[in-house]
Design an enzyme around this catalytic site. Structure first.
Site, mmCIF file in Angstrom:
data_model
loop_
_atom_site.group_PDB
_atom_site.id
_atom_site.type_symbol
_atom_site.label_atom_id
_atom_site.label_comp_id
_atom_site.label_asym_id
_atom_site.label_seq_id
_atom_site.Cartn_x
_atom_site.Cartn_y
_atom_site.Cartn_z
ATOM 1 N N ASP A 13 43.879 66.780 3.224
ATOM 2 C CA ASP A 13 43.685 66.262 1.832
ATOM 3 C C ASP A 13 44.930 66.682 1.002
ATOM 4 O O ASP A 13 45.775 67.627 1.332
ATOM 5 C CB ASP A 13 42.376 66.712 1.368
ATOM 6 C CG ASP A 13 42.185 66.302 -0.224
ATOM 7 O OD1 ASP A 13 42.171 65.057 -0.380
ATOM 8 O OD2 ASP A 13 41.866 66.937 -0.821
ATOM 9 N N ASP A 15 45.007 66.576 -3.066
ATOM 10 C CA ASP A 15 44.656 67.155 -4.345
ATOM 11 C C ASP A 15 43.869 68.310 -4.345
ATOM 12 O O ASP A 15 42.858 68.287 -3.666
ATOM 13 C CB ASP A 15 43.851 65.948 -5.400
ATOM 14 C CG ASP A 15 44.792 64.975 -5.743
ATOM 15 O OD1 ASP A 15 45.670 65.169 -6.257
ATOM 16 O OD2 ASP A 15 44.671 63.629 -5.378
#
Length: 232
Positions: A13, A15
């Site tokens: 991922d 963020d």
């Protein structure tokens, strides 16, 4: 205890996992909330983390009963994001781990709910790090990603683009959000929950890390050798 899986590829991922953007999301949100005399509750933030823009914004507008439409809120937020996200910093341990995996030719990919345009803004200060992914960047607006997290689409797409011979059990997903861990579980992949304690609901957090294979509080804590990856 079952032995740790032997991993051949890693999917990240972005963020709050590679980039310290969650604190900026909070700053942007509080700036928009200020005229309404409201602040951003941690409980609402946790529900929003890892979600696509539409779903996350709808949660915010509903929880705080804001007199704004999605488009009205999103217009204000995008203006602020264009400014604030350009100063995004790398999270602790991120660069070291990525360079280590790349050095040993371990396939790596980014799988982010962010749009491609927003990804470019967030990552522009760290191009040398994101170049390590060799173009394996899957964003939330990629046509192949038909359903957002917690659907498994984005992780399945990342796996297929890294190497069509990979199987779910070969892949290790790194996520900071419960929604992302759920997506990894739905993809039948192992996962590392990187639990940022700045955004913790304390007693509300599940005792077993949302079903993740392992919980750490920083990428700097991750031990590659535990998963059959080259040791530091």
């Amino acid at each position: 205890m079952a032995p740790a899986p032997q991993i051949k590829a890693c999917i990240f991922d972005m963020d709050g996992l590679l980039l310290d953007t969650e604190i900026i999301y909070s700053e942007v949100t509080n700036k928009i909330l200020e005229p309404f005399g409201k602040t951003f509750p941690i409980e609402t933030k946790i529900k929003m983390m890892g979600r696509d823009v539409r779903t996350a914004t709808d949660i915010l507008l509903s929880d705080l009963e804001l007199p704004l439409t999605f488009d009205e809120y999103n217009s204000q937020a995008n203006e602020l994001k264009q400014i604030y996200f350009r100063r995004s910093e790398l999270m602790p341990g991120a660069e070291e781990l990525l360079r280590h995996l790349a050095k040993h030719s371990i396939p790596i990919a980014v799988a982010t709910s962010s749009s491609k345009a927003m990804f470019n803004i967030k990552s522009e200060r760290h191009s040398s790090v994101f170049d390590l992914f060799a173009g394996n960047i899957i964003c939330g607006d990629d046509p192949a990603v038909r359903h957002a997290k917690p659907a498994p689409d984005i992780f399945q797409t990342a796996m297929q683009r890294l190497d069509s011979r990979l199987q779910p059990e070969d892949c290790l997903v790194f996520e900071d959000a419960a929604n992302g861990i759920e997506a990894a579980n739905n993809a039948r992949m192992s996962s590392i929950w990187v639990h940022d304690m700045r955004f913790s609901a304390g007693a509300l957090e599940p005792p077993h890390g949302h079903g993740a294979t392992e919980r750490v509080t920083s990428l700097a804590e991750f031990n590659p050798a535990k998963y059959g990856l080259p040791p530091y």
